[in-house]
Design a protein around this motif. Sequence first.
Motif, PDB file in Angstrom:
ATOM      1  N   SER A  55       0.420  -1.211  -0.201  1.00 57.35           N
ATOM      2  CA  SER A  55       0.164  -0.167  -0.211  1.00 57.35           C
ATOM      3  C   SER A  55       0.958   1.620   0.146  1.00 57.35           C
ATOM      4  CB  SER A  55      -1.064   0.208   0.940  1.00 57.35           C
ATOM      5  OG  SER A  55      -1.600   1.275   1.468  1.00 57.35           O
ATOM      6  N   SER A 114       1.819   4.359   1.746  1.00 58.64           N
ATOM      7  CA  SER A 114       0.576   5.078   3.400  1.00 58.64           C
ATOM      8  C   SER A 114       0.727   4.489   4.582  1.00 58.64           C
ATOM      9  CB  SER A 114      -0.411   3.939   3.056  1.00 58.64           C
ATOM     10  OG  SER A 114      -0.867   4.039   1.778  1.00 58.64           O
ATOM     11  N   SER A 115      -0.137   5.557   5.811  1.00 60.07           N
ATOM     12  CA  SER A 115       0.991   6.287   6.670  1.00 60.07           C
ATOM     13  C   SER A 115      -0.100   5.052   7.416  1.00 60.07           C
ATOM     14  CB  SER A 115       0.342   7.471   7.215  1.00 60.07           C
ATOM     15  OG  SER A 115      -1.214   7.723   6.979  1.00 60.07           O
ATOM     16  N   ASN A 116      -0.851   4.483   6.840  1.00 57.85           N
ATOM     17  CA  ASN A 116      -2.457   3.383   7.818  1.00 57.85           C
ATOM     18  C   ASN A 116      -1.291   2.009   8.266  1.00 57.85           C
ATOM     19  OD1 ASN A 116      -2.354   2.885   5.074  1.00 57.85           O
ATOM     20  ND2 ASN A 116      -4.943   2.612   5.459  1.00 57.85           N
ATOM     21  N   VAL A 118       0.344  -1.051   8.859  1.00 54.00           N
ATOM     22  CA  VAL A 118       0.743  -1.234  10.276  1.00 54.00           C
ATOM     23  C   VAL A 118       2.278  -2.755   9.871  1.00 54.00           C
ATOM     24  CG1 VAL A 118       0.687  -2.614  12.963  1.00 54.00           C
ATOM     25  CG2 VAL A 118      -0.784  -1.015  11.718  1.00 54.00           C
ATOM     26  N   ASP A 138       5.738   9.474   6.089  1.00 49.71           N
ATOM     27  CA  ASP A 138       6.025   8.588   5.299  1.00 49.71           C
ATOM     28  C   ASP A 138       6.799   7.937   4.323  1.00 49.71           C
ATOM     29  OD1 ASP A 138       2.628   8.356   6.513  1.00 49.71           O
ATOM     30  OD2 ASP A 138       2.700   8.631   4.977  1.00 49.71           O
TER      31      ASP A 138
END
Length: 255
Positions: A55, A114-116, A118, A138
């Motif tokens: 992502s 992407s910052s989301n 994990v 990011d």
Amino acid sequence: MDSKRLERSKNKKLKRKEVLEKKKVIEEIIKSASTVKDHLASFLAFSRYDRNGLSVYLESGFGDQLSSSIKKYIQNLLKVNMEGPYGSDWPLEEKVKRREMVAAEARYIFVRESSNVVHDDSYLKEDGKMNYWTGDGDPLVGFMHYRFIVEEEIPVLYVYELQLESCARGKGLGKFLMQLIELIARKNQMGAVILTVQKANVLAMNFYTSRLRYVISAISPSKVDPLIGYEKSYEILCKTFNNEAEDKLENLAPK
């Protein structure tokens, strides 16, 4: 002056005028493409890539506006990816690339995670290192460096670099980025996309020629002179978009 000499003189002037006019048109095409602030703005569908467990999103950049952290990242990733294929030529080539990357005409597409996203421990790289990005924001996981130039009187988009970290490879991102580059080239009236590949980089050569259908260009050393080409460590590949570019950059035999 007799009529034949007068006619020849007239034809030479007309031909010279045509050449100058064509050169002016090409210069305007290159200038127009180079002054676009953000080539990604025309292709919003390509602003993100969410496939195969990856992502990321893309952003544009300019060679003379790179932050110190981005410069460091580019230098590190180039060394990691290209020192092997270049071998003993790398120290000299590295100096060239460092100059190229900050040139005013250099254009970039940066690939940011992407910052989301994990990660767990499995995200560790094969070499045991984490992401090479050490700046704010990011993480970067790759970049493209390209320019608009003229080759054999044809305006072309030249891909100087397509560099991805190991965590971003084998997931279709490279093909995605090259499709985007081809769209940018077409939109900006380029006759072809050109790039250079080290012969030792077998995976990259197969990627461009087999998967993306690029061909060895007529301007590549091996096509210009096979003996000289044999001594060179690289090939120049191209994909053309019109007949004139095909004639001059692929030099195909008549069908």
